[in-house]
Design a protein around this motif. Structure first.
Motif, PDB file in Angstrom:
ATOM      1  N   GLU A 173     -41.371 -45.097  39.087  1.00  0.00           N
ATOM      2  CA  GLU A 173     -41.441 -43.663  39.388  1.00  0.00           C
ATOM      3  C   GLU A 173     -40.095 -42.976  39.177  1.00  0.00           C
ATOM      4  O   GLU A 173     -40.039 -41.801  38.831  1.00  0.00           O
ATOM      5  CB  GLU A 173     -41.913 -43.458  40.823  1.00  0.00           C
ATOM      6  N   SER A 174     -39.000 -43.711  39.358  1.00  0.00           N
ATOM      7  CA  SER A 174     -37.673 -43.112  39.164  1.00  0.00           C
ATOM      8  C   SER A 174     -37.424 -42.730  37.710  1.00  0.00           C
ATOM      9  O   SER A 174     -36.538 -41.924  37.418  1.00  0.00           O
ATOM     10  CB  SER A 174     -36.589 -44.083  39.634  1.00  0.00           C
ATOM     11  N   ASP A 208     -39.449 -41.077  35.879  1.00  0.00           N
ATOM     12  CA  ASP A 208     -40.035 -39.753  35.686  1.00  0.00           C
ATOM     13  C   ASP A 208     -40.699 -39.641  34.310  1.00  0.00           C
ATOM     14  O   ASP A 208     -40.499 -38.687  33.573  1.00  0.00           O
ATOM     15  CB  ASP A 208     -38.961 -38.664  35.837  1.00  0.00           C
ATOM     16  N   ARG A 267     -44.509 -39.973  32.665  1.00  0.00           N
ATOM     17  CA  ARG A 267     -45.929 -40.037  33.017  1.00  0.00           C
ATOM     18  C   ARG A 267     -46.662 -41.167  32.303  1.00  0.00           C
ATOM     19  O   ARG A 267     -47.751 -41.572  32.718  1.00  0.00           O
ATOM     20  CB  ARG A 267     -46.606 -38.702  32.695  1.00  0.00           C
ATOM     21  N   LYS A 319     -39.452 -32.279  28.987  1.00  0.00           N
ATOM     22  CA  LYS A 319     -39.972 -31.941  30.308  1.00  0.00           C
ATOM     23  C   LYS A 319     -39.626 -30.513  30.691  1.00  0.00           C
ATOM     24  O   LYS A 319     -40.346 -29.859  31.447  1.00  0.00           O
ATOM     25  CB  LYS A 319     -39.414 -32.914  31.354  1.00  0.00           C
TER      26      LYS A 319
END
Length: 563
Positions: A70-71, A73, A75, A370
């Motif tokens: 998750e770190s 970032d 998807r 992003k």
């Protein structure tokens, strides 16, 4: 002196010298790696030794891995725990057995509506069992579909090949039918024409060689299916120009994208896959045209929109960069990353991880950033060929196309020569209408007509996204009002305490002020409510008690502001 022995001594000295230089660095690197784990090991020890309850060590391990992923970032990077590994591989392979039907997405309406069939697929078990376009599936093996979401319904329809599933159908004429369908492996076709007829897909648009082919996904069969469709058109003398529709195509197999672009290119690079990290010094893996194609001079328009991703972007981008095709529609989605699936040793699950990017022949990478950036991404339409489409327009187009794509029902009639006006009115497809007109102009002359430049595709894409979000917000707000009405109704029936301000509906509050006092009557602060905000709706979830308006000033009871 023995030359062989001398050479061995020299080689041994060289190796020792290399080890003396490299070994300390390798050991230091590994030590640094181990040091990274020191606080993790320390926290693990503290919890296992002294936490008030016995800790689940497997859950902690999974949590650490998930946190690392998750770190990033990203998807597209995900951790697959061991218990989900089998289902994940199954979904990835696309190898399944079912009834072979396209299902209408009910969304939140599944609570009140049964599962609906858009159309059975060609050659599918559903078609053989008599399933028709528009049928409602009332029950699956006696289990009601109303009140159960689409995913659960689809899971019950799927199963091992050769097994049977009993369904109760409600046909469009109002009759009900119980039927049993024998599941089989579904090898879907990804090549569609303009409409379905009794003889199969109709690919020709005007009878003069202008053809239309839509690809909804890239699989290992897609290129052969496309080639066969084009060969059949050639035999009929109906392939002088092609509109290749890749809108709403999420992508798929890389080799299929390369093979499709190769059909239309004489030479040159199609795509390069490499890591953007400078420390990798990655020259990449280029894929090039093989000069084995037969359609290198065929006039070609490729249609894309903001849901065309990955393999779709490779095809459109390569053909555009080589000036081999006109690209019509909107800026593409921007999914240009490559994922690798790696098993974690010790049967500890799998890691699907982004490792590389797709780069087009021009050097432009496809991946959408992003945050807003001036750096180009995705694939843009050709000059003068941007046709923006809102979410509502997209929905209307998809719904208008359905009757023309249904299999096994009554086939919709269409004129022998289809032009821009018919595409706009009957198919609600402005982009296709413009593509037809542009291709007709190209076939009437020797080259593509010169078009006026559009606004910046990036700006148009941003404005379309903004419009879509505003429409989405409006739908959400409408749903919130309807939900609140239902809450008010239920609270009235249940005798629950009143919530909100309880003011008259026709009371005009223009920029009211909220004052808050503490328990001793001291003013904490005053806030003016913005003119665009609905005060009553905002406080509707709060239980409030109205205070005496005649209370003395300086206390909460004496405040004249809205509270």
């Amino acid at each position: 002196m023995n030359i062989r022995r001398t050479s061995a001594y020299v080689l041994l000295i060289a190796i020792c010298g290399m080890l003396a230089f490299e070994l300390p660095r390798a050991i230091a690197s590994r030590v640094d790696g181990y040091r990274w784990f020191d606080p993790v090991v320390d926290v693990h020890g503290m919890i296992v030794d002294d936490f008030v309850k016995n800790a689940n060590r497997q859950a902690m391990q999974s949590a650490v891995i998930k946190a690392m992923v998750e770190s990033l970032d990203d998807r597209y990077t995900e951790y697959v725990p061991p218990q989900l590994e089998e289902d994940f591989v199954k979904d990835l392979s696309g190898d399944y057995a079912g009834i072979g039907a396209r299902i209408n997405n009910r969304g939140a309406d599944y609570e009140s509506k049964p599962l609906e069939i858009i159309t059975p697929m060609i050659g599918s078990p559903a078609l053989a069992a008599g399933v028709r376009p528009g049928d409602k599936v009332l029950t699956i093996d006696g289990w009601e579909t109303t009140g159960n979401n689409d995913s659960d319904c689809i899971e019950r329809l799927m199963g091992p090949p050769g097994t049977k599933v009993a369904v109760k159908l409600l046909h469009t004429d109002g009759t009900e039918e119980d039927t049993v369908i024998t599941r089989n492996r579904i090898l879907t076709s990804n090549v569609y024409g303009l409409m379905m007829t009794e003889d199969g897909w109709r690919f020709d648009i005007n009878g003069d060689g202008l053809a239309y082919i839509r690809i909804d996904q890239f699989t290992d069969r897609t290129v052969n299916q496309l080639r066969e469709a084009m060969k059949d058109l050639e035999k009929q003398g109906k392939l002088n120009g092609l509109i290749l529709d890749l809108r709403d195509n999420p992508g798929g197999a890389l080799q299929a994208a390369v093979g499709m672009a190769d059909l239309f290119l004489k030479e040159g690079e199609i795509v390069n896959i490499r890591s953007p990290r400078e420390d990798k010094n990655d020259a990449g893996r280029p894929f090039r045209a093989t000069r084995s194609n037969t359609y290198e001079d065929l006039p070609l328009i490729v249609m894309i929109n903001d849901r065309s991703a990955s393999a779709s972007e490779i095809v459109a981008g390569a053909l555009s960069d080589h000036e081999r095709a006109i690209v019509m529609g909107e800026r593409s989605y921007g999914k240009g990353s490559v994922q690798e699936l790696r098993p974690i040793p010790g049967n500890n699950g799998m890691l699907k991880m982004t490792t590389k990017y797709y780069f087009l022949p021009s050097g432009r990478h496809i991946q959408r950033p992003k945050q807003l950036s001036d750096e180009p991404w995705g694939v843009d339409p050709s000059t003068g060929c941007t046709v923006a489409e809102s979410q509502l327009e997209e929905r209307d187009r998809i719904l208008a196309r359905r009757p023309f794509e249904a299999v096994g029902g009554e086939y919709v009639e269409a004129p022998s020569a289809i032009g821009e006006e018919w595409a706009n009115t009957e198919l609600k497809d402005a982009a296709l209408g413009e593509a037809i007109t542009l291709m007709e102009q190209r076939l009437d002359g020797d080259d593509w007509p010169t078009l006026e430049p559009d606004e910046d595709p990036a700006y148009i894409s941003t404005m379309v996204q903004l419009e879509n979000l505003l429409e989405q917000r409006e739908r959400i707000m409408k749903a919130m009002v309807e939900t609140q009405d239902e809450i008010d109704r239920l609270e009235g029936l249940a005798g629950e305490p009143n919530r909100g301000l309880g003011l008259e509906d026709d009371l005009d509050l223009e920029e009211p002020v909220i004052a808050i006092y503490d328990a001793e009557g001291n003013l904490v602060g005053r806030w003016k409510v913005g003119s665009e905000d609905d005060l009553q709706r905002t406080l509707s979830a709060v239980e409030l008690s109205r205070l005496d308006q005649d209370a003395p000033a300086g206390s909460p009871e004496g405040s004249s502001e809205e509270e």
